[in-house]
Write a protein that holds these residues in place. Structure first.
Motif, PDB file in Angstrom:
ATOM      1  N   ALA A 173       0.619   5.027   9.881  1.00 21.17           N
ATOM      2  CA  ALA A 173      -0.419   4.690   8.899  1.00 21.17           C
ATOM      3  C   ALA A 173       0.042   5.022   7.486  1.00 21.17           C
ATOM      4  O   ALA A 173      -0.171   4.238   6.542  1.00 21.17           O
ATOM      5  CB  ALA A 173      -1.708   5.437   9.229  1.00 21.17           C
ATOM      6  N   LEU A 174       0.662   6.182   7.307  1.00 20.63           N
ATOM      7  CA  LEU A 174       1.158   6.555   5.980  1.00 20.63           C
ATOM      8  C   LEU A 174       2.263   5.607   5.535  1.00 20.63           C
ATOM      9  O   LEU A 174       2.332   5.241   4.351  1.00 20.63           O
ATOM     10  CB  LEU A 174       1.678   7.991   6.001  1.00 20.63           C
ATOM     11  N   ALA A 175       3.109   5.212   6.464  1.00 18.58           N
ATOM     12  CA  ALA A 175       4.194   4.279   6.116  1.00 18.58           C
ATOM     13  C   ALA A 175       3.631   2.945   5.645  1.00 18.58           C
ATOM     14  O   ALA A 175       4.231   2.266   4.810  1.00 18.58           O
ATOM     15  CB  ALA A 175       5.103   4.068   7.324  1.00 18.58           C
ATOM     16  N   ASP A 176       2.465   2.575   6.142  1.00 19.96           N
ATOM     17  CA  ASP A 176       1.848   1.308   5.749  1.00 19.96           C
ATOM     18  C   ASP A 176       1.212   1.367   4.360  1.00 19.96           C
ATOM     19  O   ASP A 176       1.236   0.386   3.621  1.00 19.96           O
ATOM     20  CB  ASP A 176       0.775   0.903   6.760  1.00 19.96           C
ATOM     21  N   ARG A 177       0.628   2.529   3.999  1.00 21.71           N
ATOM     22  CA  ARG A 177      -0.209   2.523   2.797  1.00 21.71           C
ATOM     23  C   ARG A 177       0.350   3.272   1.593  1.00 21.71           C
ATOM     24  O   ARG A 177      -0.105   3.050   0.469  1.00 21.71           O
ATOM     25  CB  ARG A 177      -1.595   3.050   3.130  1.00 21.71           C
ATOM     26  N   LEU A 178       1.330   4.169   1.780  1.00 27.57           N
ATOM     27  CA  LEU A 178       1.867   4.888   0.628  1.00 27.57           C
ATOM     28  C   LEU A 178       2.632   3.942  -0.298  1.00 27.57           C
ATOM     29  O   LEU A 178       3.307   3.029   0.174  1.00 27.57           O
ATOM     30  CB  LEU A 178       2.806   6.005   1.084  1.00 27.57           C
ATOM     31  N   PRO A 179       2.547   4.147  -1.619  1.00 29.59           N
ATOM     32  CA  PRO A 179       3.400   3.368  -2.524  1.00 29.59           C
ATOM     33  C   PRO A 179       4.864   3.546  -2.138  1.00 29.59           C
ATOM     34  O   PRO A 179       5.266   4.621  -1.668  1.00 29.59           O
ATOM     35  CB  PRO A 179       3.099   3.986  -3.900  1.00 29.59           C
ATOM     36  N   TRP A 180       5.671   2.525  -2.350  1.00 28.31           N
ATOM     37  CA  TRP A 180       7.026   2.484  -1.814  1.00 28.31           C
ATOM     38  C   TRP A 180       7.867   3.700  -2.214  1.00 28.31           C
ATOM     39  O   TRP A 180       8.455   4.373  -1.371  1.00 28.31           O
ATOM     40  CB  TRP A 180       7.721   1.196  -2.230  1.00 28.31           C
ATOM     41  N   ARG A 181       7.935   4.000  -3.499  1.00 30.26           N
ATOM     42  CA  ARG A 181       8.784   5.122  -3.931  1.00 30.26           C
ATOM     43  C   ARG A 181       8.271   6.449  -3.398  1.00 30.26           C
ATOM     44  O   ARG A 181       9.061   7.321  -3.014  1.00 30.26           O
ATOM     45  CB  ARG A 181       8.869   5.149  -5.453  1.00 30.26           C
ATOM     46  N   ARG A 182       6.961   6.602  -3.366  1.00 28.92           N
ATOM     47  CA  ARG A 182       6.409   7.846  -2.824  1.00 28.92           C
ATOM     48  C   ARG A 182       6.714   7.943  -1.333  1.00 28.92           C
ATOM     49  O   ARG A 182       7.006   9.028  -0.819  1.00 28.92           O
ATOM     50  CB  ARG A 182       4.906   7.906  -3.060  1.00 28.92           C
ATOM     51  N   LEU A 183       6.665   6.826  -0.629  1.00 30.36           N
ATOM     52  CA  LEU A 183       6.989   6.822   0.798  1.00 30.36           C
ATOM     53  C   LEU A 183       8.410   7.297   1.033  1.00 30.36           C
ATOM     54  O   LEU A 183       8.674   8.111   1.931  1.00 30.36           O
ATOM     55  CB  LEU A 183       6.803   5.414   1.366  1.00 30.36           C
ATOM     56  N   LEU A 184       9.349   6.794   0.226  1.00 31.26           N
ATOM     57  CA  LEU A 184      10.740   7.218   0.406  1.00 31.26           C
ATOM     58  C   LEU A 184      10.898   8.713   0.131  1.00 31.26           C
ATOM     59  O   LEU A 184      11.627   9.412   0.847  1.00 31.26           O
ATOM     60  CB  LEU A 184      11.650   6.408  -0.515  1.00 31.26           C
ATOM     61  N   GLY A 185      10.215   9.211  -0.910  1.00 29.34           N
ATOM     62  CA  GLY A 185      10.295  10.636  -1.217  1.00 29.34           C
ATOM     63  C   GLY A 185       9.707  11.496  -0.115  1.00 29.34           C
ATOM     64  O   GLY A 185      10.312  12.498   0.313  1.00 29.34           O
ATOM     65  N   VAL A 186       8.539  11.105   0.373  1.00 25.71           N
ATOM     66  CA  VAL A 186       7.886  11.857   1.450  1.00 25.71           C
ATOM     67  C   VAL A 186       8.717  11.809   2.728  1.00 25.71           C
ATOM     68  O   VAL A 186       8.873  12.818   3.428  1.00 25.71           O
ATOM     69  CB  VAL A 186       6.465  11.302   1.706  1.00 25.71           C
ATOM     70  N   SER A 187       9.273  10.652   3.037  1.00 26.41           N
ATOM     71  CA  SER A 187      10.065  10.517   4.263  1.00 26.41           C
ATOM     72  C   SER A 187      11.336  11.362   4.190  1.00 26.41           C
ATOM     73  O   SER A 187      11.754  11.953   5.196  1.00 26.41           O
ATOM     74  CB  SER A 187      10.406   9.048   4.526  1.00 26.41           C
ATOM     75  N   TYR A 188      11.944  11.445   3.004  1.00 30.13           N
ATOM     76  CA  TYR A 188      13.140  12.273   2.859  1.00 30.13           C
ATOM     77  C   TYR A 188      12.803  13.748   3.109  1.00 30.13           C
ATOM     78  O   TYR A 188      13.500  14.439   3.869  1.00 30.13           O
ATOM     79  CB  TYR A 188      13.747  12.103   1.469  1.00 30.13           C
ATOM     80  N   VAL A 189      11.732  14.221   2.494  1.00 29.20           N
ATOM     81  CA  VAL A 189      11.323  15.617   2.678  1.00 29.20           C
ATOM     82  C   VAL A 189      10.993  15.885   4.148  1.00 29.20           C
ATOM     83  O   VAL A 189      11.373  16.916   4.718  1.00 29.20           O
ATOM     84  CB  VAL A 189      10.114  15.948   1.783  1.00 29.20           C
ATOM     85  N   ALA A 190      10.287  14.927   4.774  1.00 28.23           N
ATOM     86  CA  ALA A 190       9.920  15.098   6.182  1.00 28.23           C
ATOM     87  C   ALA A 190      11.157  15.121   7.075  1.00 28.23           C
ATOM     88  O   ALA A 190      11.225  15.900   8.036  1.00 28.23           O
ATOM     89  CB  ALA A 190       8.986  13.967   6.611  1.00 28.23           C
TER      90      ALA A 190
END
Length: 458
Positions: A88-105
């Motif tokens: 769900a987060l991958a679908d709705r987060l803004p693209w750059r924020r998604l990449l940042g969050v995914s890297y941290v995760a």
């Protein structure tokens, strides 16, 4: 954009849903059966693996040691959170924020898995054993002399033979750790952290490549599978984790170059060539990254970047050659050393298929149905073949099969093949949306089980 999206979704509409689900489960079941067969054969006759009995948890290079550790709670929480909320987060987060969050995760997931074994045993001590790169760092006091004499020290049974890992790789890998030491980041702790932080870059580079060449939908679908990538067990900490991040960034740069024209495209292609060329001096096997690189150009339907990327790669070759190290001499000498011991001890007849069991554990059982769908889509016709979600995993898969058939990868491929395995989740969008959470749980449980049942060497 519309055409690409239709080409990605077409396989999901082509047969009844129940039939697709059964085929996916069958593919995963076959992959799990392969792992079970590799384990049972090794248990029945440990000699068939050619691996010392102290590390007999074949097909993985590890030993049985059920345990828990400081990272256990964090690993369980992250697995649950990403499995449930990740899509769900991958679908709705803004693209750059998604990449940042995914890297941290991804960094947190890798660190949590490593900390199941504790800081020293799980991270800081991994790269300080007598067989590893850091054992040779203090002796490198003259870089030009080291490069000129590198090949002469590859063969075993000499007074100055390189340690196993240094001998088994071109000098670029050793130079990375020497460089870290020179800037004040010496020791196993810093080396392990660099491998983790570098390896996690693949979680950004792979979706960026998919989005550049295909659709954002496909890129977003891949993100949770990359975050919970079971191969994170070996990213933290082995140098192959770092190699994975470096080469993934090289492929992402090539994709960016293939979708741009003019000066920007040429510079990006040259930079991609530099990164991928340097990758060939980190590990000999990374010459096979040429296959995913070709897949990029096929998906982009452009050949021009190949020229500029080739110039970038040739610059790396020229630099190492002028410094005194000729790649082909190093490789041929490595083959000779390989057959001085390990290659002769490890039977090809076992490892040629047991390696694929290692791949199942590193890439995760969920990648079996993904690969099935990729292959089915590829053989359906040339019109669909060039899509990024098919071409990228297919290029990685062909590279893996070539490495396996070569006989130069007998065991330990759970880490050696990480740079290729990380591209298999690029086709995660081919899995039905409603089933992705379940497959993510399978991926997470695979990593957690490996790290809690075994003490892995890397």
């Amino acid at each position: 954009m519309t055409a690409s999206r239709e080409s990605v979704r077409a396989p999901l509409r082509s047969t009844p849903r129940a039939g697709l689900v059964r085929a996916d489960l069958l593919a995963a079941g076959i992959a799990v059966a392969l792992v079970c067969a590799a384990v049972l054969v090794a248990v029945a006759d440990p000699a068939v693996t050619g691996v010392p009995s102290t590390r007999i948890a074949a097909p993985l290079f590890a030993r049985w040691l059920p345990h828990v550790g400081p990272g256990t709670p964090a690993a369980l929480v992250l697995a649950a959170a990403v499995s449930w909320h990740g899509p769900a987060l991958a679908d709705r987060l803004p693209w750059r924020r998604l990449l940042g969050v995914s890297y941290v995760a991804a960094v947190a997931w890798t660190m949590a898995l490593a900390m199941v074994d504790g800081w020293q045993r799980g991270l800081a001590g991994r790269l300080t054993t007598p067989h590893e790169y850091l054992a040779e760092v203090p002796g490198v006091t003259d870089l030009p002399a080291t490069l000129r004499g590198f090949t002469g020290r590859i063969l075993d049974f000499q007074p100055d033979s390189w340690t196993t890992h240094v001998a088994g790789h071109p000098p670029g890998a050793l130079l990375v750790f020497v460089g870290l030491d020179r800037i004040g980041l010496g020791g196993g702790g810093w080396a392990a952290l660099v491998c983790v932080l570098g390896g996690a870059l693949a979680v950004v580079a792979v979706p960026a490549t998919i989005r550049t060449l295909g659709t954002e939908e496909a890129a977003r679908a891949a993100v949770p599978f990359l975050v919970l990538f079971p191969g994170a067990v070996w990213v933290g900490a082995s140098a192959d984790g770092l190699f994975t991040g470096v080469t993934a960034c090289g492929i992402a740069l090539l994709a960016a170059a293939a979708t741009r024209t003019g000066t920007t495209g040429r510079w990006l292609a040259a930079l991609a060539g530099l990164v991928l060329g340097f990758g060939c001096y980190l590990s000999y096997g990374l010459v096979l990254m040429a296959l995913p690189a070709v897949a990029v150009l096929v998906a982009a339907r452009r050949i021009t970047p190949l020229f500029w990327a080739g110039l970038g790669a040739l610059a790396v070759v020229a630099a190492f050659t002028l410094a005194g190290f000729w790649w082909l001499d190093g490789y041929h000498t490595l083959v000779e050393r390989y057959y001085q011991g390990i290659a002769s001890d490890r039977p090809y007849a076992y490892w040629v298929w047991a390696n694929l069991a290692c791949l199942t554990l590193a890439a995760g059982p969920a990648m079996a149905p993904v690969v099935r769908r990729v292959v089915v889509d590829a053989v359906r016709g040339p019109r669909r073949w060039p899509t990024a979600t098919v071409a990228l995993p297919l290029g990685a898969l062909v590279a893996i099969l070539a490495a396996d058939a070569s006989g130069m990868s007998k065991a330990e491929v759970e880490r050696i093949w990480l740079p290729f395995a990380v591209w298999l989740p690029a086709a995660a969008v081919l899995l039905p949306t409603r089933g992705r959470r379940g497959w993510l749980v399978v991926q997470a449980l695979t990593a957690i089980a490996v790290n809690h049942l075994l003490l892995t060497t890397w």
